[in-house]
Design an enzyme around this catalytic site. Structure first.
Site, PDB file in Angstrom:
ATOM      1  N   GLY A   1       0.458  -5.088   0.735  1.00 48.49           N
ATOM      2  CA  GLY A   1      -0.735  -5.061  -0.102  1.00 48.49           C
ATOM      3  C   GLY A   1      -0.487  -5.701  -1.457  1.00 48.49           C
ATOM      4  O   GLY A   1      -1.418  -6.240  -2.072  1.00 48.49           O
TER       5      GLY A   1
ATOM      6  N   GLU B   1       4.306  -5.366   7.054  1.00 52.16           N
ATOM      7  CA  GLU B   1       3.451  -4.393   7.751  1.00 52.16           C
ATOM      8  C   GLU B   1       3.824  -4.236   9.227  1.00 52.16           C
ATOM      9  O   GLU B   1       3.710  -3.154   9.793  1.00 52.16           O
ATOM     10  CB  GLU B   1       1.977  -4.804   7.654  1.00 52.16           C
ATOM     11  CG  GLU B   1       1.332  -4.532   6.309  1.00 52.16           C
ATOM     12  CD  GLU B   1       1.514  -5.653   5.304  1.00 52.16           C
ATOM     13  OE1 GLU B   1       2.425  -6.491   5.495  1.00 52.16           O
ATOM     14  OE2 GLU B   1       0.757  -5.694   4.315  1.00 52.16           O
TER      15      GLU B   1
ATOM     16  N   ALA C   1       0.856  -1.184   0.000  1.00 53.28           N
ATOM     17  CA  ALA C   1       0.000   0.000   0.000  1.00 53.28           C
ATOM     18  C   ALA C   1       0.893   1.235   0.000  1.00 53.28           C
ATOM     19  O   ALA C   1       2.074   1.147   0.349  1.00 53.28           O
ATOM     20  CB  ALA C   1      -0.881  -0.016   1.244  1.00 53.28           C
TER      21      ALA C   1
ATOM     22  N   GLU D   1      -1.004  -9.211  -0.989  1.00 54.26           N
ATOM     23  CA  GLU D   1      -2.447  -9.447  -0.794  1.00 54.26           C
ATOM     24  C   GLU D   1      -3.158  -9.497  -2.148  1.00 54.26           C
ATOM     25  O   GLU D   1      -3.989 -10.384  -2.390  1.00 54.26           O
ATOM     26  CB  GLU D   1      -3.037  -8.366   0.121  1.00 54.26           C
ATOM     27  CG  GLU D   1      -2.583  -8.600   1.559  1.00 54.26           C
ATOM     28  CD  GLU D   1      -2.929  -7.480   2.516  1.00 54.26           C
ATOM     29  OE1 GLU D   1      -2.748  -6.311   2.161  1.00 54.26           O
ATOM     30  OE2 GLU D   1      -3.364  -7.790   3.645  1.00 54.26           O
TER      31      GLU D   1
END
Ligand code: 3H9
Length: 722
Positions: free
Chosen positions: A99, A122, A60, A102
């Site tokens: 992310g 993270e 992200a 993910e």
């Protein structure tokens, strides 16, 4: 941000958001639109998601966390990918992280270059993989592996990821064409089990035991951090039906996102990168400052520090000539180097072959003459200005004209050392932290005449030897030891006023330091501080004895010198501020003899001891250092608060989840910090370092909340140096 093109019957969604293809708003929107478009297009049979440039999305966009949310969130994008009727393949290269991983786990297939890495970092940002990463990883790789990967944040090689089912196929060569071939081999529809939400988590039968083991491990290794615990709870929730697990993950993620720890850790992420962008006020000059290549090196001094520096250089593949006049000391140093490298082999951090290669690059020597042709020399002898001046004078005669001369001094003025040479532009401080082969910080110290090229070279060297280099300007103690001196002095006064070493250490360890000041003192040895104090006294024309209570009007505690004179040098003698089972042992025990020494010292000095609160211990330790930090900004010794924070994080183990002392001050509020500093100044007028810094006063009384990025500009410093 996401380029859409078709190759025969395949839609290729190429993420183009340099440098790391972070999943910013436009990328998320682009992916969502691309999946929808491909599903509507009858000609399209499958979809490939790939990254342009150096990597598949590395996560992200961290800079968006502190901004208002825009566009589809990552979960919405991911669920759109998973529910695509047409197979979606993630084609992975570079670093597929957070992310990014993910998105890959929402995809139905994952193909990767052998050189790729995957992971969930993270936790280092104080977060958990909050777009169903904690729910999906255990479904492919099992509970135990998911817990290990998510709590450690480590980057997993493509080969290991393949073994654990995270990847379906590894390829060499052209990733896109391999992915197109792979796409051509797939059925047109998506099999039930390729949508991970339909698959149960692996390892459910032992989940409780795995959770307990992992929890104990994070409590030991990441004490004080809340993210690893939430990560574990979220992974455990993967045992529940998918929607329920995802709901728990969301709650745990939001708890972290809004916590002070996540904000601090994200600040650290950017501060570490900002610190490597060293400051030269004159932009034109800065552009010209490129590093010169360093292919050969020399180190002078085979003591603990010198040997540690040699190991660091050797491990980075640099040849080193180690100079030590005394043959016995040289032999001891070489053995120390061999011992450290062998330790790395034992810990499987390097192979025997790599160790031998390192040792082949080491040339022990007894004369400075052997350094005549090296590109860079690091002097690491005893902290004595005269000795260093003498060595630099000789080096100037011996070394080729281009050689950069560095000193590992931890306190001495680089300008004075540079004056001993006819090449002050090539003299610079490279302050390593003990043990030099472990501690990541490299405090590079420029003098008045150090050239931009020399600065660029040692900053570059720092990266080459895998350190975190931070640039500061010369002054006594630079940034690290100048601030640390305040912290240590306050610790010693707190002992005189009512604390015992273990009480003080406990408070600061609960604050988040790995060790309190007295345990650190025992580890480094009480002789070090003793010698520095004696040298300083000699240089400034005064004497220090165990009866000294004031030096030039400033309060002084002689407790450490009393211990030194009793032969209590710390761990190495089996006794210091604590006692140990034997010399060299690690476990510290409270020593009643030390309590007696402290009580007698106080009685003799007429000090009435009192109970000292936790708040006072933390405030006096931290605020005295922070005040000095503001002074460093004020006089340009540090160019930005991030540099100071990085120095404390990587030099002194300041807790990452508090961001660093300057960031910590910002979270308390500068007005509050300033008020308390004023209070301590009034209470302890005989310690002049409590006089509040002008810059702090200015910022604290401005009536505005001035962001950290503006603190340095608020200090009206003459920055036109180079
Ligand atoms: C996440 O994904 C949350 C989700 O689970 C859930 C959400 C609901 N964002 O490090 P470098 C910048 S959390 C924004 O020097 P390298 C960086 O600041 C995220 N910016 O390169 C730097 O900028 P500058 C999980 C980012 O080659 C430039 O890119 N992912 C981001 O040494 C180059 O970076 C991570 O935590 C980002 N995500 O290392 C991965 N990443 O040039 C974080 C980098 O202005 N990133 N930048 O200073 C990394 O670990 C390293 O950057 C990486 C490359 C290994 C990728």
């Amino acid at each position: 941000m996401v380029d859409y093109r078709t190759v025969k019957s395949v839609a290729v969604l190429e993420v183009n958001n340099p440098p790391v293809n972070a999943l910013s708003y436009n990328v998320r929107q682009g992916l969502q639109d691309g999946i929808e478009r491909a599903n509507k297009d009858k000609e399209i049979k499958s979809i490939i998601i790939i990254g342009k440039g150096r990597t598949y999305p590395a996560g992200a966009d961290i800079s968006e966390f502190s901004k208002p949310h825009k566009g589809p969130n990552l979960i919405e994008v991911g669920l759109g990918i998973e529910s695509s009727r047409k197979p979606v393949i993630s084609a992975i290269h570079g670093t597929c992280l957070g992310g990014g991983l993910e998105i890959a786990l929402f995809s139905h297939y994952r193909i990767a270059l052998e050189s790729a890495k995957v992971g969930f970092p993270e936790v280092a940002l104080g977060l958990l993989p909050g777009a169903h990463g904690t729910q999906r990883l255990p479904r492919v790789a099992g509970m135990a592996f998911a817990m290990e990967i998510i709590t450690s944040g480590r980057h997993v090689s493509a080969r290991e990821a393949l073994q654990h089912g995270i990847l379906d196929k590894l390829v060499k060569g052209n990733l896109l064409s391999e992915s197109l071939d792979f796409a051509a081999s797939l059925p047109f529809s998506v099999p039930h089990n390729r949508r991970l939400r339909n698959v149960p988590a692996k390892g459910a039968e032992n989940a409780d035991r795995i959770f307990e083991v992992a929890l104990n491990k994070v409590k030991q290794k990441q004490n004080g951090f809340i993210a690893p615990i939430n990560c574990l709870k979220a992974v455990k929730a993967a045992l529940l039906p998918y929607e329920e697990g995802a709901k728990i993950e969301r709650e745990l993620f939001m708890e972290l996102l809004t916590s002070g720890q996540a904000k601090a850790q994200q600040y650290v992420f950017f501060a570490e990168r900002a610190a490597t962008r060293w400051y030269v006020s004159n932009e034109k000059n800065q552009k010209k400052c490129s590093a010169v290549p360093v292919k050969t090196t020399g180190v002078i001094g085979a003591g603990t520090m010198g040997s540690g520096i040699v190991v660091t250089l050797l491990r980075a593949g640099l040849p080193v000539i180690l100079v030590e006049q005394d043959s016995q000391n040289l032999e001891r140093g070489v053995n120390m180097i061999k011992g450290i490298l062998q330790g790395s082999v034992n810990l499987k951090r390097m192979t025997s072959q790599q160790m031998n290669k390192c040792l082949q690059q080491l040339t022990p020597a007894q004369s400075l003459d052997s350094l005549h042709n090296v590109d860079l020399v690091i002097e690491a002898v005893f902290e004595n200005l005269k000795l260093k001046e003498e060595i630099f004078g000789k080096l100037d005669e011996i070394c080729k004209q281009q050689t950069i001369l560095c000193s590992n001094t931890s306190t001495l003025d680089i300008d004075k050392i540079a004056r001993a040479t006819k090449r002050p532009d090539k003299v610079i401080g490279t302050h390593f932290f003990a043990p030099a082969f472990v501690m990541p910080l490299l405090e590079n110290v420029y003098g008045t005449k150090t050239s931009g090229e020399t600065i660029a070279t040692v900053m570059n060297l720092g990266k080459t030897i895998r350190k975190i280099p931070v640039l500061v300007k010369t002054c006594h103690g630079f940034v690290a030891n100048r601030m640390l001196a305040r912290y240590q002095t306050e610790a010693s006064f707190l002992l005189e006023e009512g604390c015992l070493p273990h009480e003080y250490d406990q408070v600061m360890e609960e604050f988040g330091f790995p060790m309190g000041a007295f345990k650190v003192g025992d580890l480094s040895g009480l002789d070090i501080g003793y010698r520095i104090r004696q040298e300083l006294a000699k240089a400034n024309g005064y004497t220090v004895t165990t009866d000294t209570r004031y030096i030039q009007g400033e309060r002084f505690s002689s407790l450490a010198d009393k211990l030194y004179e009793l032969g209590r040098l710390g761990r190495k003698t089996g006794k210091g501020w604590y006692k140990y089972d034997r010399p060299g042992a690690k476990e510290a025990f409270v020593d009643p003899d030390v309590t007696d020494i402290i009580l007698k010292h106080c009685k003799d000095a007429g000090i009435i001891r009192r109970k000292i609160s936790t708040q006072e211990i933390v405030e006096r330790s931290m605020y005295s250092s922070i005040n000095e930090g503001f002074r460093c900004l004020e006089d340009g010794v540090a160019s930005k608060p991030e540099d100071i924070d990085v120095i404390w994080l990587h030099g002194f183990g300041f807790p990452r989840y508090r961001g660093g002392p300057m960031y910590y001050a910002s979270t308390i509020g500068l007005a509050e910090v300033y008020d308390r500093i004023c209070y301590y100044h009034k209470t302890f007028p005989e310690s002049s370092y409590w006089v509040p810094s002008d810059l702090l006063r200015k910022l604290a009384t401005s009536g505005r909340n001035i962001p950290m990025s503006d603190w340095s500009t608020a200090a009206t410093v003459n920055k036109s140096r180079l």
